[in-house]
Write a protein that holds these residues in place. Structure first.
Motif, PDB file in Angstrom:
ATOM      1  N   LYS A 195       0.717  -1.201   0.076  1.00 56.88           N
ATOM      2  CA  LYS A 195       0.091   0.088   0.023  1.00 56.88           C
ATOM      3  C   LYS A 195       0.889   1.275   0.117  1.00 56.88           C
ATOM      4  O   LYS A 195       0.635   2.290  -0.505  1.00 56.88           O
ATOM      5  N   ASP A 196       1.933   1.002   0.772  1.00 56.25           N
ATOM      6  CA  ASP A 196       2.863   2.199   0.726  1.00 56.25           C
ATOM      7  C   ASP A 196       3.681   2.585  -0.555  1.00 56.25           C
ATOM      8  O   ASP A 196       4.091   3.801  -0.980  1.00 56.25           O
ATOM      9  N   ARG A 197       3.836   1.491  -1.390  1.00 59.04           N
ATOM     10  CA  ARG A 197       4.781   1.620  -2.369  1.00 59.04           C
ATOM     11  C   ARG A 197       4.085   0.844  -3.738  1.00 59.04           C
ATOM     12  O   ARG A 197       4.519  -0.237  -4.125  1.00 59.04           O
ATOM     13  N   PRO A 198       2.908   1.129  -4.245  1.00 59.16           N
ATOM     14  CA  PRO A 198       1.952   0.350  -5.157  1.00 59.16           C
ATOM     15  C   PRO A 198       2.501   0.514  -6.611  1.00 59.16           C
ATOM     16  O   PRO A 198       2.312  -0.412  -7.352  1.00 59.16           O
ATOM     17  N   SER A 199       3.343   1.205  -6.770  1.00 62.39           N
ATOM     18  CA  SER A 199       4.388   1.474  -8.123  1.00 62.39           C
ATOM     19  C   SER A 199       5.430   0.536  -8.322  1.00 62.39           C
ATOM     20  O   SER A 199       6.116   0.392  -9.268  1.00 62.39           O
ATOM     21  N   TYR A 200       5.918   0.039  -6.919  1.00 58.19           N
ATOM     22  CA  TYR A 200       7.117  -0.796  -7.130  1.00 58.19           C
ATOM     23  C   TYR A 200       7.064  -2.062  -7.819  1.00 58.19           C
ATOM     24  O   TYR A 200       5.882  -2.724  -7.936  1.00 58.19           O
ATOM     25  N   VAL A 201       8.011  -2.543  -8.128  1.00 61.44           N
ATOM     26  CA  VAL A 201       8.166  -3.703  -9.031  1.00 61.44           C
ATOM     27  C   VAL A 201       8.909  -4.871  -8.060  1.00 61.44           C
ATOM     28  O   VAL A 201       9.927  -4.417  -7.044  1.00 61.44           O
ATOM     29  N   CYS A 202       8.586  -6.278  -8.312  1.00 62.61           N
ATOM     30  CA  CYS A 202       9.493  -7.153  -7.471  1.00 62.61           C
ATOM     31  C   CYS A 202      10.636  -7.544  -8.350  1.00 62.61           C
ATOM     32  O   CYS A 202      10.497  -7.538  -9.537  1.00 62.61           O
ATOM     33  N   ARG A 203      11.878  -7.613  -7.625  1.00 62.97           N
ATOM     34  CA  ARG A 203      13.051  -8.085  -8.225  1.00 62.97           C
ATOM     35  C   ARG A 203      13.152  -9.662  -8.258  1.00 62.97           C
ATOM     36  O   ARG A 203      13.326 -10.247  -7.143  1.00 62.97           O
ATOM     37  N   LEU A 204      13.290 -10.472  -9.294  1.00 63.89           N
ATOM     38  CA  LEU A 204      13.111 -11.881  -9.188  1.00 63.89           C
ATOM     39  C   LEU A 204      14.724 -12.324  -9.072  1.00 63.89           C
ATOM     40  O   LEU A 204      15.396 -11.875  -9.831  1.00 63.89           O
ATOM     41  N   ARG A 205      14.900 -12.969  -7.990  1.00 65.71           N
ATOM     42  CA  ARG A 205      16.311 -13.530  -7.817  1.00 65.71           C
ATOM     43  C   ARG A 205      16.304 -15.071  -8.501  1.00 65.71           C
ATOM     44  O   ARG A 205      17.458 -15.718  -8.652  1.00 65.71           O
ATOM     45  N   LYS A 206      15.132 -15.501  -8.743  1.00 67.23           N
ATOM     46  CA  LYS A 206      15.003 -16.911  -9.305  1.00 67.23           C
ATOM     47  C   LYS A 206      13.739 -17.043 -10.368  1.00 67.23           C
ATOM     48  O   LYS A 206      12.771 -16.483  -9.948  1.00 67.23           O
ATOM     49  N   LEU A 207      13.873 -17.627 -11.296  1.00 71.74           N
ATOM     50  CA  LEU A 207      12.806 -17.773 -12.191  1.00 71.74           C
ATOM     51  C   LEU A 207      11.576 -18.552 -11.784  1.00 71.74           C
ATOM     52  O   LEU A 207      11.584 -19.425 -10.734  1.00 71.74           O
ATOM     53  N   ILE A 208      10.425 -18.060 -11.736  1.00 67.69           N
ATOM     54  CA  ILE A 208       9.304 -18.540 -11.204  1.00 67.69           C
ATOM     55  C   ILE A 208       8.554 -19.533 -12.291  1.00 67.69           C
ATOM     56  O   ILE A 208       8.330 -19.038 -13.270  1.00 67.69           O
ATOM     57  N   TYR A 209       8.285 -20.636 -12.067  1.00 67.32           N
ATOM     58  CA  TYR A 209       7.935 -21.623 -13.089  1.00 67.32           C
ATOM     59  C   TYR A 209       6.367 -21.015 -13.334  1.00 67.32           C
ATOM     60  O   TYR A 209       5.651 -20.782 -12.535  1.00 67.32           O
ATOM     61  N   GLY A 210       6.066 -20.983 -14.910  1.00 65.16           N
ATOM     62  CA  GLY A 210       4.692 -20.552 -15.252  1.00 65.16           C
ATOM     63  C   GLY A 210       4.793 -19.283 -15.897  1.00 65.16           C
ATOM     64  O   GLY A 210       3.931 -19.014 -16.601  1.00 65.16           O
ATOM     65  N   LEU A 211       5.926 -18.627 -15.633  1.00 62.73           N
ATOM     66  CA  LEU A 211       6.005 -16.999 -16.484  1.00 62.73           C
ATOM     67  C   LEU A 211       6.124 -17.385 -17.835  1.00 62.73           C
ATOM     68  O   LEU A 211       6.709 -18.346 -18.206  1.00 62.73           O
ATOM     69  N   LYS A 212       5.399 -16.750 -18.735  1.00 61.58           N
ATOM     70  CA  LYS A 212       5.563 -16.786 -20.183  1.00 61.58           C
ATOM     71  C   LYS A 212       7.228 -16.796 -20.532  1.00 61.58           C
ATOM     72  O   LYS A 212       7.674 -17.140 -21.472  1.00 61.58           O
ATOM     73  N   GLN A 213       7.986 -15.829 -19.801  1.00 65.18           N
ATOM     74  CA  GLN A 213       9.246 -15.504 -20.317  1.00 65.18           C
ATOM     75  C   GLN A 213      10.247 -16.708 -19.669  1.00 65.18           C
ATOM     76  O   GLN A 213      11.347 -16.814 -20.172  1.00 65.18           O
TER      77      GLN A 213
END
Length: 280
Positions: free
Chosen positions: A10-28
């Motif tokens: 809620k305090d940082r709604p425009s922030y994004v997550c930095r992935l340190r490991k690939l998440i299975y199921g992502l198109k990329q």
């Protein structure tokens, strides 16, 4: 990665997550994994085959090693066991992979190894297909397609829901990878997915009846076979009464092993029984 719904800060709604490991199921994820694996193979001396980017080849004198990649399923083979073992070791050092084992199942294809060679079949795939369309107990027939009546676009009552037919034809197209005997039938049925009538659906079910009696059929690759190519081809003469275009069929053998086959219509009306692309 964008913050997932329900977990937005809620305090940082425009922030994004930095992935340190690939998440299975992502198109990329599959592309990222492929590029990482490709870079590793190229650094270790492999060459990416231009005709099929999933194939990598390493040649050193009389020794040759192949790596075939299908997302997270990898086949490593060659004519030198020491080099094959070194490739598997390099994978284990660079990536987190399962313990390697002899090939026995890949993409729905069951591989049975013996002293004589390899048998490839899709028994489970066929069983699942027959079960899905309630034809597991269907009475077997001896041919994949009836010679009469001839299937045409303008004949029979139009079928209102083509989804079941399209599902069967799509499944048969993948099954034809190990079943040259149904290639012609699959090509014929694929010509009517846009204008389906009950005769076409009946023909598709006929193929399923044929599969119910040949569920364990497949391809046998002989361990000992002469290394020479030979092929058989044929073409009908204006076999399609709708447009009078001929259909070509061929199968290519490397020694005793079938390696390529096809059945498809020609591009235009030919004046002979051979394809115009190979006319002299």
């Amino acid at each position: 990665m964008s913050q997932p719904p329900g977990f937005v800060d809620k305090d940082r709604p425009s922030y994004v997550c930095r992935l340190r490991k690939l998440i299975y199921g992502l198109k990329q994820a599959p592309m990222t994994w492929y590029m990482a694996l490709k870079q590793h193979l190229l650094r270790t001396g492999f060459v990416n085959f231009m005709a099929d980017t999933s194939l990598f080849i390493h040649s050193s004198g009389p020794h040759i090693t192949y790596v075939l990649v299908y997302v997270d399923d990898i086949i490593v083979t060659g004519n030198n066991n020491v080099l094959v073992a070194s490739v598997l070791t390099s994978f284990a050092e660079r990536f987190s992979i399962k313990d390697p084992s002899d090939l026995h199942y890949l993409l729905g294809i069951v591989v049975t190894r013996s002293a004589r060679g390899l048998h490839l079949m899709q028994k489970k795939y066929i069983t699942d297909l027959l079960t899905k369309h309630n034809m597991l107990d269907a009475k077997p027939v001896h041919t994949p397609l009836q010679t009469t009546p001839q299937l045409t676009l303008d004949g029979g009552e139009l079928f209102p829901d083509p989804s079941a037919y399209r599902s069967i034809v799509g499944s048969l197209q993948y099954l034809a990878f190990t079943r040259p005997d149904i290639s012609f039938a699959v090509n014929k049925l694929s010509q009517f997915v846009h204008k389906l009538n009950r005769d076409h659906l009946q023909a598709a079910k006929w193929v399923l009846c044929y599969l119910s009696g040949t569920i364990s059929h497949g391809i046998f690759l002989h361990a000992s076979s002469p290394m020479h190519l030979h092929a058989f081809s044929d073409a009908d003469w204006a076999g399609d009464t709708n447009d009078y275009i001929s259909t070509n069929r061929y199968i290519i053998y490397l020694g005793n092993n079938p390696v390529s086959w096809s059945s498809r219509k020609q591009w235009g009306v030919a004046r002979s029984s051979t394809d115009r692309s190979i006319e002299l």
